[in-house]
Design a protein around this motif. Sequence first.
Motif, PDB file in Angstrom:
ATOM      1  N   HIS A   1       2.638   4.034  -9.355  1.00  0.00           N
ATOM      2  CA  HIS A   1       3.266   3.446 -10.628  1.00  0.00           C
ATOM      3  C   HIS A   1       2.428   3.226 -11.791  1.00  0.00           C
ATOM      4  CE1 HIS A   1       6.127   0.891 -12.662  1.00  0.00           C
ATOM      5  NE2 HIS A   1       7.163   1.503 -11.878  1.00  0.00           N
ATOM      6  N   PRO A   2       2.878   3.615 -12.920  1.00  0.00           N
ATOM      7  CA  PRO A   2       1.860   3.438 -14.054  1.00  0.00           C
ATOM      8  C   PRO A   2       1.736   1.915 -14.563  1.00  0.00           C
ATOM      9  CG  PRO A   2       4.201   4.185 -14.864  1.00  0.00           C
ATOM     10  CD  PRO A   2       4.131   4.152 -13.194  1.00  0.00           C
ATOM     11  N   MET A   3       2.493   0.993 -14.137  1.00  0.00           N
ATOM     12  CA  MET A   3       2.460  -0.349 -14.437  1.00  0.00           C
ATOM     13  C   MET A   3       1.462  -0.987 -13.633  1.00  0.00           C
ATOM     14  SD  MET A   3       4.377  -0.831 -17.104  1.00  0.00           S
ATOM     15  CE  MET A   3       4.244  -2.460 -17.328  1.00  0.00           C
ATOM     16  N   VAL A   4       0.920  -0.387 -12.762  1.00  0.00           N
ATOM     17  CA  VAL A   4       0.070  -1.150 -11.734  1.00  0.00           C
ATOM     18  C   VAL A   4      -1.340  -0.863 -11.820  1.00  0.00           C
ATOM     19  CG1 VAL A   4      -0.337  -1.286  -9.078  1.00  0.00           C
ATOM     20  CG2 VAL A   4       1.832  -1.276 -10.017  1.00  0.00           C
ATOM     21  N   PRO A   5      -2.319  -1.673 -12.070  1.00  0.00           N
ATOM     22  CA  PRO A   5      -3.622  -1.306 -12.233  1.00  0.00           C
ATOM     23  C   PRO A   5      -4.126  -0.738 -10.629  1.00  0.00           C
ATOM     24  CG  PRO A   5      -3.464  -3.495 -11.882  1.00  0.00           C
ATOM     25  CD  PRO A   5      -2.132  -3.128 -11.849  1.00  0.00           C
ATOM     26  N   ASP A   6      -5.366  -0.520 -10.685  1.00  0.00           N
ATOM     27  CA  ASP A   6      -6.218  -0.056  -9.318  1.00  0.00           C
ATOM     28  C   ASP A   6      -5.917  -1.040  -8.304  1.00  0.00           C
ATOM     29  OD1 ASP A   6      -7.470   1.321  -7.624  1.00  0.00           O
ATOM     30  OD2 ASP A   6      -9.511   0.687  -8.276  1.00  0.00           O
ATOM     31  N   VAL A   7      -5.618  -0.715  -7.260  1.00  0.00           N
ATOM     32  CA  VAL A   7      -5.409  -1.297  -5.981  1.00  0.00           C
ATOM     33  C   VAL A   7      -6.618  -1.435  -4.965  1.00  0.00           C
ATOM     34  CG1 VAL A   7      -3.810  -1.602  -4.034  1.00  0.00           C
ATOM     35  CG2 VAL A   7      -3.035  -0.851  -6.246  1.00  0.00           C
ATOM     36  N   LEU A   8      -6.791  -2.866  -4.692  1.00  0.00           N
ATOM     37  CA  LEU A   8      -7.830  -2.779  -3.694  1.00  0.00           C
ATOM     38  C   LEU A   8      -7.389  -3.628  -2.522  1.00  0.00           C
ATOM     39  CD1 LEU A   8     -10.855  -3.323  -2.441  1.00  0.00           C
ATOM     40  CD2 LEU A   8     -11.017  -5.597  -3.493  1.00  0.00           C
ATOM     41  N   GLY A   9      -7.125  -2.802  -1.413  1.00  0.00           N
ATOM     42  CA  GLY A   9      -6.324  -3.197  -0.253  1.00  0.00           C
ATOM     43  C   GLY A   9      -7.314  -3.716   0.678  1.00  0.00           C
ATOM     44  N   VAL A  10      -6.942  -4.693   1.301  1.00  0.00           N
ATOM     45  CA  VAL A  10      -7.736  -5.386   2.565  1.00  0.00           C
ATOM     46  C   VAL A  10      -6.718  -5.674   3.835  1.00  0.00           C
ATOM     47  CG1 VAL A  10      -9.344  -7.212   3.193  1.00  0.00           C
ATOM     48  CG2 VAL A  10      -9.039  -6.342   0.801  1.00  0.00           C
TER      49      VAL A  10
ATOM     50  N   GLN B   1       4.330  -6.709 -10.894  1.00  0.00           N
ATOM     51  CA  GLN B   1       3.207  -6.372 -11.763  1.00  0.00           C
ATOM     52  C   GLN B   1       3.685  -6.075 -12.900  1.00  0.00           C
ATOM     53  OE1 GLN B   1       0.254  -7.877  -9.915  1.00  0.00           O
ATOM     54  NE2 GLN B   1      -0.309  -6.318 -11.442  1.00  0.00           N
ATOM     55  N   SER B   2       4.843  -5.714 -13.482  1.00  0.00           N
ATOM     56  CA  SER B   2       5.178  -4.902 -14.231  1.00  0.00           C
ATOM     57  C   SER B   2       5.680  -6.374 -15.278  1.00  0.00           C
ATOM     58  CB  SER B   2       6.548  -4.226 -14.280  1.00  0.00           C
ATOM     59  OG  SER B   2       7.822  -4.979 -13.848  1.00  0.00           O
ATOM     60  N   ARG B   3       5.822  -7.472 -14.942  1.00  0.00           N
ATOM     61  CA  ARG B   3       5.942  -8.611 -15.721  1.00  0.00           C
ATOM     62  C   ARG B   3       4.660  -9.481 -16.103  1.00  0.00           C
ATOM     63  NH1 ARG B   3      10.641  -8.851 -12.525  1.00  0.00           N
ATOM     64  NH2 ARG B   3       9.848 -10.445 -10.901  1.00  0.00           N
ATOM     65  N   LYS B   4       3.575  -8.895 -15.371  1.00  0.00           N
ATOM     66  CA  LYS B   4       2.319  -9.798 -15.587  1.00  0.00           C
ATOM     67  C   LYS B   4       1.423  -9.082 -16.691  1.00  0.00           C
ATOM     68  CE  LYS B   4       1.235 -11.718 -11.115  1.00  0.00           C
ATOM     69  NZ  LYS B   4       0.297 -11.608  -9.992  1.00  0.00           N
ATOM     70  N   LEU B   5       0.685  -9.741 -17.401  1.00  0.00           N
ATOM     71  CA  LEU B   5      -0.239  -9.151 -18.487  1.00  0.00           C
ATOM     72  C   LEU B   5      -1.492  -8.386 -17.625  1.00  0.00           C
ATOM     73  CD1 LEU B   5      -0.253 -11.770 -21.323  1.00  0.00           C
ATOM     74  CD2 LEU B   5       0.805  -9.395 -21.269  1.00  0.00           C
TER      75      LEU B   5
END
Length: 283
Positions: free
Chosen positions: A116-125, A82-86
């Motif tokens: 982690h600050p580099m990760v947006p909100d997470v939708l877990g399924v 995720q840290s390498r993605k826009l």
Amino acid sequence: MNEKMFRCPICGSSMRVQQLASLVCEKLHSYDISRQGYVNLLSNRSKTKYDKALFEARKMINSSGFFGPMIEGVSNRLIGMQSRKLPESGKPLRLLDAGCGEGSHLSAIGRKLREHPMVPDVLGVGMDIAKEGVVMAAKTFPDPIWCVSDLSQSPFADQQFDYILNILSPSNYSEFRRLLTSDGMLVKVIPGSLYLQELRALFYKGTGKETYSNDGTMELFSRHFERIEFEDLRYRVMLDSEQVKQLIHMTPLSWSVSPEVIERMTDGEMEVTADFTLLFGWK
């Protein structure tokens, strides 16, 4: 409930939530949303040995920290990706656990990602064909979306997930490829050759099953992804007698073992080997 994520497992048409009580498709196939918050998308009742007692044992082993380093390894890889993605504004990271069991792995990994600050909100399924596991997951971890469903007829539209987890669980690679986004990644965790070797040595002494090879699983994985990476993870965990008992009850390795052998093994603590191969695959 993110209804646009779903498609009917019978006819493949889109679905909508109706009165917060059911998920209904365009052709009026209907699936109940339970009071606990999970949705059952199986058209027929499944037969499985994965019962409530097994998932209770697995929940206890998860809470003991037995899988902690594996959870850390998977979480760190996802955070690194995720840290390498826009980041896409307003879009949560979508994470599917295919074979979620009682939900501990998805919940723990989702929590580490959110921290982690580099990760947006997470939708877990989470999805599993064993209803008992999904019921326990929904009662224990209310945040993710939980589904009783068959992986071969997964109830999700194309390219819905950034990452799919498949931890110590059967695979359906054609469905995984369909469900992943164009730059999505499958994380499959399989046993290494020394996984629970102490149990194997006692359960299968003299049968030729004392050792295990994951070569066939790795070869099959390699056939379905153009880009792959492997990571081996091995450590040892000391378990007390009650934890040993729960470990035995949670693993299918014990299904063909006599009660007498199991009874002898649960007397006293045991150091047990955790050995995993983490497989990462991209379309």
